[in-house]
Write an enzyme that holds these catalytic residues in place. Structure first.
Site, mmCIF file in Angstrom:
data_model
loop_
_atom_site.group_PDB
_atom_site.id
_atom_site.type_symbol
_atom_site.label_atom_id
_atom_site.label_comp_id
_atom_site.label_asym_id
_atom_site.label_seq_id
_atom_site.Cartn_x
_atom_site.Cartn_y
_atom_site.Cartn_z
ATOM 1 N N SER A 1 10.370 2.508 4.065
ATOM 2 C CA SER A 1 9.669 1.609 3.145
ATOM 3 C C SER A 1 9.130 2.400 1.971
ATOM 4 O O SER A 1 8.949 3.622 2.050
ATOM 5 C CB SER A 1 8.509 0.912 3.867
ATOM 6 O OG SER A 1 7.361 1.740 3.908
ATOM 7 N N ASP A 2 8.863 1.712 0.883
ATOM 8 C CA ASP A 2 8.123 2.335 -0.213
ATOM 9 C C ASP A 2 6.638 2.297 0.155
ATOM 10 O O ASP A 2 6.213 1.564 1.056
ATOM 11 C CB ASP A 2 8.397 1.610 -1.527
ATOM 12 C CG ASP A 2 8.273 2.549 -2.726
ATOM 13 O OD1 ASP A 2 7.571 3.571 -2.614
ATOM 14 O OD2 ASP A 2 8.866 2.257 -3.776
ATOM 15 N N ALA A 3 5.864 3.097 -0.565
ATOM 16 C CA ALA A 3 4.461 3.286 -0.204
ATOM 17 C C ALA A 3 3.684 1.973 -0.271
ATOM 18 O O ALA A 3 3.690 1.285 -1.303
ATOM 19 C CB ALA A 3 3.824 4.318 -1.124
#
Length: 975
Positions: free
Chosen positions: A260-262
């Site tokens: 996932s992205d942050a």
């Protein structure tokens, strides 16, 4: 002597089968997984996976930034920005840059403690690069991170970068490349809540096409999901992770590890409100294919607690967890974590960081990515004894972007030219062209911070103040105090930008107004761009940025100490040549979280350029930027214009090499440079076909086209020939031509081969890049180039009627070109095969999204899990009953049609907009059926409405479907 991997925990007394490197990889993963408890497996799903000492498993973290050199970990070799590497059009060079980057990453992994949470595992070997988002809109804040606007170009350079990161060992990875950001991510403003509308043709022909080669070839090991939504569904729960990405990866025999992205998993609940709670959202992301949750920083327990709750509620099961953990450990085995004695990259030491070969590569990469946009004979420079004036805010400065590493040193344009001129006795003068001012507080009469400031003007009233006494930037601290202590402007929240607001007429409680050029016509107020607050005096006279409005703000008198523009103009007049270096600051106007508003240079920079050129006609402009600018005036008035991205530590040497002809300007534009008065599509219009984005569909002439760039050589293209004038739909074309350097200097050319259909039944691109070759030829030298073009790869389009790529029979043109608009040779070929049949709708479900053309629609999610639907644009935002949209389905066979049924959904009660919700089916202006759509109880509550066709037509017709009101249409069936 090699150092042991810091990721390895203490070796257990007992060795297990997973320690046996002779076993097949899947068997080793099976054994390791079987020895982890359910709780241990669950704990692996966070970015910071804990150690398991009893099995000798070390702590592990995902993700190291490595876009154009190692970043965020300390001093490392800094290469040109990704868009600059894209301008090189050089796959081998890009592979070399990635190899150098991953070699340095290995050194950080083995020998440097992690900068964040050093007790939570070593610096990761999982490299979050490259970025394969296509640069359809040059206003995108993260334009600098992508390679180009074209999927073929981006895919080839992206795959080369992946191979450079991974290395060529058949068993072990030097680093594990992760492609970013899946999918259709081209806007920063409201990026976590905006939806990118992708019709099937754009999805398959454009956005997916950039990602597929690196995954299908096995060059990429993972993917990062994007912040945005696509067709109303967050990318972190996209079915495309499985139906496309992992389908492509399956034949390689390798698992694709998706991160996932942050903070994006948390975004699914707030701000996206796509799920009701975090257990539900995290479960959906895991089941959709997210293997590792980059969320809540180092706080693993919050994320793991949500997943534990999801498991207890039956939203996920142990098999879902095991699959994700399996993918992680397969990657960790491949990175050599469990076989340090066999890992061929374990010996890499810190001496590789900023090594002499890497410095030389950085210089070569910066030169190779420099684009000569215009040249009427001023370049190359031939006399190093002349006097050169280097002018502009970028003339003696280099800037780091958010994903740059810390520069080991900085060779500016001035430095590079100075070194080139010195041996011959040439003279160099340097002037930024910016003013030095005092801001004298009215309350005390004292200058702000007791010093003068050099005023950087970045446009739109945004300024930086660099203290004259120490050369550092004024910064707002957490308590509002003002301290000039920042050597560079580089932080997530930029504390170093201000506005000088005209205090005249600023009413109490008002905000004041900034003058156009940031100057005052009287008293001025100092406003922080970050906080919006104004500088004000405390009771003791200390100035802090604490005032909420202009009424309580300190008044300053602005005193001009040095007229920077006048000094620069005088220097240009006294020189033989002026080199003006202008552009953007990568952390101001156009960066992650902020899109640009337009394409114009800051007015102060444009005015500086015009005044310099007025006194020194021999002026070369260098645009140093993360994205295209509208440089109409420069192109029309200057003898030479060049572009470079922010090119890293060796920028100045490289540009001096190019200016003096020691290196050919080998770069070519990776995206279209539009004119200043061009009306660009809306930033959220992702439909390149209908909006007219990129060289493929844009019909107005650009300022500089995709692929443009000049050389110091002169190239002649011979006749473009093909091995056969006809080809089958599953055949291949061999095209060839001879390119000759007819000039007096060596030169580099990028020969670009485009294709276009001449008899398309669909809205086809004007032309589409099929292949390219970068060649360097000596004067008088020629080279024969051969291109093999499988029809299925280069002549196909996505057929919405069949849901597959197809090659239509008919005539096609191949175009050999020096840019998308500079065509040098063409040839026609004919594809032979059966003509496509009319579209079949009778007795077949036709998805609403599979239209041929549209008006006024938005693409939305049919369910949270899968499927697309269509609604009038704005309906989800609560538009009124007048909202209307139209879908066109071309060449539809309607013989035998008697009735039509439609799958629809409609929120709300039977009132207002809902009361007029209806579908209308028409042919040739004749209404065949009108279907009233009742409220269904929710956007995902689907029902079927049916109507008998009045006077049904026979034969083939264009069918139009009109949607009125806030309904959703998933599909229709004609019976």
């Amino acid at each position: 002597m090699s150092s042991p991997s810091p990721s390895a925990a203490e070796t257990p007394a007992e060795r297990y089968p997973f320690h046996d490197s002779a076993l097949p990889l899947d068997k080793r993963v099976d054994d390791l997984l079987s020895r982890l408890s359910p709780a241990e497996r669950l704990s692996m799903l966070h970015q910071y996976a804990p150690a398991v000492p009893r099995l000798g498993i070390g702590a592990f973290r995902t993700g190291a930034e490595a876009l154009h050199g190692v970043s965020w970990l300390g001093v490392a070799t800094a290469f040109p920005q990704a868009v600059g590497l894209g301008a090189s059009w050089d796959e081998e060079l890009v592979r070399e840059v990635a190899e150098a980057t991953s070699t340095e990453l290995r050194a950080f992994h083995h020998h440097r403690p992690a900068a964040i949470a050093p007790d939570r595992g070593p610096n990761s070997l999982q490299a979050w690069a490259p970025v394969l988002n296509l640069l359809r809109d040059p206003r995108w804040g993260r334009n600098e991170e992508g390679y180009s606007e074209d999927p073929v170009h981006t895919a080839r350079l992206g795959e080369a970068f992946c191979r450079g990161l991974a290395g060529d060992d058949p068993t072990y990875l030097r680093a594990a490349p992760v492609l970013k950001h899946f999918l259709a991510y081209n806007n920063e403003d409201d990026r976590c809540t905006t939806s990118s509308g992708l019709r099937p043709r754009v999805l398959h022909e454009y956005d997916l096409a950039a990602f597929k080669p690196a995954i299908a070839s096995g060059a990429a090991t993972g993917v990062m999901a994007a912040y945005n939504l696509v067709n109303g569904r967050p990318c972190h729960v996209s079915p495309l992770l499985e139906t496309e990405l992992r389908r492509w990866a399956a034949p390689t025999g390798r698992q694709l590890f998706v991160v996932s992205d942050a903070e994006a998993p948390s975004n699914l609940v707030d701000p996206e409100h796509y799920f009701d709670d975090h257990a539900e959202s995290h479960a959906a992301a895991l089941k959709a294919g997210i293997d590792s949750f980059t969320d809540h920083g180092e706080d693993s327990e919050t994320v793991i607690g949500r997943l534990r709750e999801a498991l207890e509620r039956g939203l996920i099961d142990q098999a879902d967890i095991d699959l994700a953990v399996r993918r992680q450990f397969e990657l960790r085995f491949r990175m050599g974590e469990f076989d340090p004695e066999l890992d061929p990259y374990a010996h890499i030491g810190t001496e590789v960081v900023d090594s002499a070969p890497h410095r030389a590569l950085a210089r070569r990469a910066a030169a190779a990515s420099t684009v000569l946009l215009k040249n009427t004979g001023l370049l190359p420079l031939t006399d190093p004894t002349k006097k050169i004036a280097v002018i502009g805010p970028h003339g003696d400065a280099l800037f780091e972007d958010w994903y740059s590493g810390t520069l080991p040193y900085a060779v500016t344009v001035a430095d590079g030219l100075r070194a080139r001129l010195a041996p011959a006795g040439g003279e160099l003068t340097v002037h930024e062209g910016i003013d030095r001012i005092l801001l004298r507080a009215a309350s005390t009469g004292e200058p702000l911070n007791g010093t003068a400031f050099d005023l950087g003007d970045w446009g739109l009233g945004v300024l930086t103040l660099r203290a004259a006494d120490n050369g550092r930037f004024l910064s707002v601290k957490e308590d509002g105090s003002l301290v000039a202590d920042q050597a560079v402007v580089k932080s997530w929240d930029v504390h170093e930008t201000f506005r000088l607001v005209d205090a005249t007429g600023a009413a109490a409680g008002g905000t004041g107004s900034a003058t156009e050029d940031g100057t005052d016509r009287g008293a001025v107020l100092l406003q922080s761009v970050l906080t919006g607050r104004y500088a004000a005096a405390d009771a003791d006279g200390t100035l802090r940025v604490t005032a909420e409005d202009a009424a309580g703000a300190e008044r300053f008198t602005r005193e001009l100490l040095r007229d920077g523009r006048a000094e620069a103009v005088a220097a240009a007049a006294a020189a033989d040549l002026a080199v003006v270096v202008l552009g953007n600051h990568p952390l101001i106007h156009g960066r992650e979280t902020e899109d640009r508003r337009g394409l114009a240079l800051p007015p102060a920079q444009e005015d500086l350029l015009k005044e310099v050129a007025a006194v020194r006609p021999d002026t070369a402009l260098i645009v140093m930027s993360s994205y295209p600018y509208a440089v109409d005036w420069a192109d029309e008035h200057l003898p030479a214009v060049l572009w470079t991205s922010h090119g890293g530590q060796e920028t100045g040497h490289a540009l001096a090499d190019v200016l003096f002809g020691d290196a050919d300007p080998a770069g070519r534009l990776p995206q279209t440079w539009y004119r200043g008065d061009d009306e660009l599509p809306h930033p959220l219009d992702y439909d390149i076909i209908q909006a007219g984005w990129t060289y493929q569909y844009r019909r107005a002439a650009p300022r500089y086209p995709f692929g443009h760039g000049l050389s110091y050589g002169a190239f002649q293209y011979g006749e473009l020939e093909v091995d056969s004038a006809t080809v089958g739909q599953d055949g291949s074309i061999r095209a060839a031509l001879t390119v000759s350097n007819t000039g007096s200097r060596p030169g580099t050319e990028v020969v670009q081969l485009y294709v276009r259909p001449l008899e398309a039944r669909y809205q086809a691109p004007r032309r589409k890049l099929a292949d390219f070759r970068k060649i360097t030829l000596a004067p008088g030298q020629s080279r024969r180039l051969v291109f093999d073009l499988p029809a299925a790869a280069h002549l196909a389009h996505w057929d919405v009627a069949t849901g597959a790529f197809t090659v239509d029979p008919g005539r096609y043109q191949l175009l050999a070109a020096a840019s998308a608009e500079d065509v040098r040779a063409t040839v026609q070929v004919t594809v032979e095969g059966p003509a496509p049949a009319p579209r079949t709708v009778l007795g077949r479900r036709t998805a609403a999204a599979d239209f041929d053309a549209h008006r006024g629609i938005a693409l939305v999610d049919a369910t949270r899990e899968t499927g697309d639907a269509v609604t009038p644009a704005g309906s989800d935002a609560g538009s009124d009953a007048g909202s209307e949209a139209e879908l066109l389905f071309s060449t539809v066979e309607l013989t035998g049609a008697r009735e039509v049924s439609a799958e629809v959904a409609l929120e709300g009660a039977l009132e207002g907009a809902a009361a007029g919700a209806e579908l209308e089916f028409t042919v040739d202006g004749q209404v065949l059926a009108t279907l009233a759509v009742p409220p269904t109880g929710g956007r995902y509550a689907w029902t079927t409405v049916t109507a008998t066709l009045s006077d049904p037509p026979r034969g083939v017709h264009d069918l139009r479907v009109t949607l009125r009101g806030p309904l959703r249409l998933a599909a229709f069936t004609v019976a």
